[in-house]
Design an enzyme around this catalytic site. Sequence first.
Site, PDB file in Angstrom:
ATOM      1  CG  ASP A  97      49.103  36.798  58.787  1.00  0.00           C
ATOM      2  OD1 ASP A  97      48.759  35.763  58.200  1.00  0.00           O
ATOM      3  OD2 ASP A  97      50.293  37.092  59.009  1.00  0.00           O
ATOM      4  CG  ASN A 136      47.167  35.336  47.423  1.00  0.00           C
ATOM      5  OD1 ASN A 136      47.210  34.455  46.554  1.00  0.00           O
ATOM      6  ND2 ASN A 136      48.203  35.598  48.202  1.00  0.00           N
ATOM      7  NE  ARG A 137      44.913  39.857  42.504  1.00  0.00           N
ATOM      8  CZ  ARG A 137      45.181  41.093  42.143  1.00  0.00           C
ATOM      9  NH1 ARG A 137      44.369  41.723  41.303  1.00  0.00           N
ATOM     10  NH2 ARG A 137      46.239  41.732  42.601  1.00  0.00           N
ATOM     11  CD  GLU A 165      47.689  32.172  49.088  1.00  0.00           C
ATOM     12  OE1 GLU A 165      48.642  32.182  49.888  1.00  0.00           O
ATOM     13  OE2 GLU A 165      46.544  32.596  49.387  1.00  0.00           O
TER      14      GLU A 165
END
Length: 314
Positions: free
Chosen positions: A268, A200-201, A203
């Site tokens: 997920d 994600n952003r 991460e």
Amino acid sequence: MTVRTPLPSAEALQASRVLVVGDVMLDRYWFGAVDRISPEAPVPVVRITREEDRLGGAANVAVNSQALGAQVTVLTVVGDDEPATRLEQLLAERQIRAVLRRDPCLKTIVKLRVIGRAQQLLRVDFENTPAHEVLEQMLASFDEELTRHDVVVFSDYGKGGLAHIPQMIQRARAAGRPVLVDPKGSDYTRYASATVLTPNRSELAQVTGPWRDEAHLGELAQGLRTSLGLEALLLTRSEEGMTLFDAQGAHHVPAEAREVFDVTGAGDTVIATLAVLVGAGLTLAQAVPWANHAASVVVSKFGTASVSLEELRA
């Protein structure tokens, strides 16, 4: 409106064999009524009226894959305790095959959420790190399971269950299996040679540093993809949708307008949808719009949840 490639047939989805490797968790929910404040401290008193257990972490990836019809196996390390037994029971109920390596010194990961007045009031985590010997056994089991599956998903929650992921990725790629990784932490070199990473952003920024604009983001993402030898990098961007970076460039899919109730486990759902569709014959670029659609459905549900094939088609 995003144009999506037609979904594979139900038969093709049912033939897709997905191996999920990573940190499984038991998501425990205690629901109750909040009628008063404790006289001991300024906190609400929750009178528990209902309890519910759900599969979380890598097990939620498996649930989401199975919900789309795929044949799914979970390979993981758990403790020798009641939560592990409960996890095994829940996986069996979903017809998900489980290869569980038990470590008597390990606490199976439990995330206990206390819910009152439809709001999460508290979360309590139970966990520690698995033993090296059990992780070595897991590597041997991975070699055995690899031959039985079409695609491999690594769900890394940074809990210690994927200490041997570099070797696993190399073996999977040598066997010609697509490898999808939901990454964690700031060292992505351990995921080198994977087919695709799905950060994600926050991460991604932890690894590349912040970006100034879209052009700068593209440079950083493509630089990381090239340096790690990845086929693609899929950046999930919440209300901004998601962007796939591959050798052909950047392919952006805008978010679908929908009321967001709970983002728990949305990542997920994304990687599970990708895995099932790639296993059924779609390319990553074809699968991404469907993964984006699946994410928009699951965030409208409470807690860790999955998306059925009927919901995906709707």
